[in-house]
Design an enzyme around this catalytic site. Sequence first.
Site, mmCIF file in Angstrom:
data_model
loop_
_atom_site.group_PDB
_atom_site.id
_atom_site.type_symbol
_atom_site.label_atom_id
_atom_site.label_comp_id
_atom_site.label_asym_id
_atom_site.label_seq_id
_atom_site.Cartn_x
_atom_site.Cartn_y
_atom_site.Cartn_z
ATOM 1 N N GLY A 64 36.340 38.389 33.864
ATOM 2 C CA GLY A 64 36.679 39.006 35.140
ATOM 3 C C GLY A 64 35.827 40.220 35.446
ATOM 4 O O GLY A 64 34.912 40.582 34.691
ATOM 5 N N TYR A 65 36.131 40.867 36.562
ATOM 6 C CA TYR A 65 35.343 42.024 36.978
ATOM 7 C C TYR A 65 35.492 43.190 35.997
ATOM 8 O O TYR A 65 34.503 43.833 35.622
ATOM 9 C CB TYR A 65 35.760 42.477 38.376
ATOM 10 N N CYS B 181 43.982 51.896 39.108
ATOM 11 C CA CYS B 181 42.863 52.644 39.676
ATOM 12 C C CYS B 181 43.320 53.698 40.681
ATOM 13 O O CYS B 181 42.967 54.883 40.563
ATOM 14 C CB CYS B 181 41.864 51.687 40.312
ATOM 15 N N ASN C 24 36.883 51.826 41.302
ATOM 16 C CA ASN C 24 38.068 51.180 40.738
ATOM 17 C C ASN C 24 37.764 50.401 39.470
ATOM 18 O O ASN C 24 38.649 50.219 38.625
ATOM 19 C CB ASN C 24 38.716 50.252 41.770
#
Length: 341
Positions: free
Chosen positions: A11-12, A147, A308
Site C-alpha cells: 500500500g501507500y 494523520c 499524510n
Amino acid sequence: MVDVAVVGGAGYIGGELLRMLIPHPDVTVVAATSDRLAGRRVDGNHPTLRGHTDLTYAPHDRLPDCDVLLLAAPGAAMSDAVRARVDAGAVLIDIGPELRLADPATYRRYYGGEHPSPELAAVAVPGLPELHRAALTKADTIAVPGCMATAAILALQPLAAAGLIGPDVLVDGRIGSSGSGSQAGEVNQHAERAGVLRVFAPSGHRHEAEIAQATGLSVRMGATGVDAVRGAQVLCRVTPADGLTELDIRTAYRARYADEPFVRVIAQRRGNYRLPEPKILLGTNYCDVGFSFDAAHGELVLIAALDNLGKGGAGNAVQCLNVRMGLPERRGLEFLGLHPI
C-alpha cells in the site's frame, strides 16, 4: 543493524516505509508482505525503489525473525503470524487504527464494533515522540496516530497544556486522496475525485477521539477530501483564554517545540507560505504549526499541516523506530522537501 519487517508493504504507507527504510543506514528490511502480490518484486508497484532492492513480497503469514514489525495493513496486529513474532520479542509499531484508542467503549462508538485487541491497546504507547519520547524508548507496542489527528494534536497540545485555550475545539480537516489508501475503489477514481472538495465527514470524524484522548479537550471534527494526492491540513477553532496575546501563543509554541527536530512554528505576516501549507511538506517528516489570532473578536485558529504519508504515517513510524532502538532520531528522515513543485 536493526532487522525490520513491513507488514502490508504494497500500500501507500507500506511503500513510504520501504522508501525510507531501504536506504536507512542502521536498518535491514528482511521482509515486506502482501497476500495480493506475494512472489512479485517490491519495485513492481513501488517504482521509486527500482535499482535499490531485490525484495519480493512474502505472504502475510510468513514473517521471518526480526527486531521490529511495522504494520501498514488493517487488522495486522491481530494476525497469528504477527502475534508469534511479538511473542518472540519483536517490537510492534502499528500504523493502523486498531490500537490508537485505549477505551473499548470509545472504540465501539467510532468504529462500530467491539475492540479487536483491547489488551494490546491498553499497553500501547502513542507513537508521537513529541509527547511520549521517554515512554517510547522502552515501548514494546507503539500505536502511531492518524494523520489529521497528529496534526491537530501537535497544534493544540502546547496551548491546552498551558491553559491558554478553552476546553472546546472544532477541527476542520482537509486530506488528499492517498489518505484513502491504494485500494479505495470507485470513489477515488480520477473521474470521481479530480476537481472536487468532498465533505466526506461533516461531523464525528474518527480522529476526534484520538485528539480528545491526547489533549483532554472536547473535540468535534469534520473532514473534506481535496484535489491533491498527498497532504493534510487542519484548522482548529478554539476559544482563547482571557487576556491572551499573540506573544503568549508564540512563546508557548516555541518553548514546547524549540528542541523538536520535526515540528516548525510557521506564523508569518507576509510571504506565499506564511501559514502551514502541505504542498511544501510532501515527502518530509515535518509538521508545521501556526495560528491566526483576532484578539478584537476573540477568534483563535490553530493551523497545522503535514504529509499524510510522512509525518502523518510512515515517517512518524520511522521516527518512533529510531527513538525505540536508540538511533539518531533524524536517521532516514532527512529529506527537506521540494519547492517549487
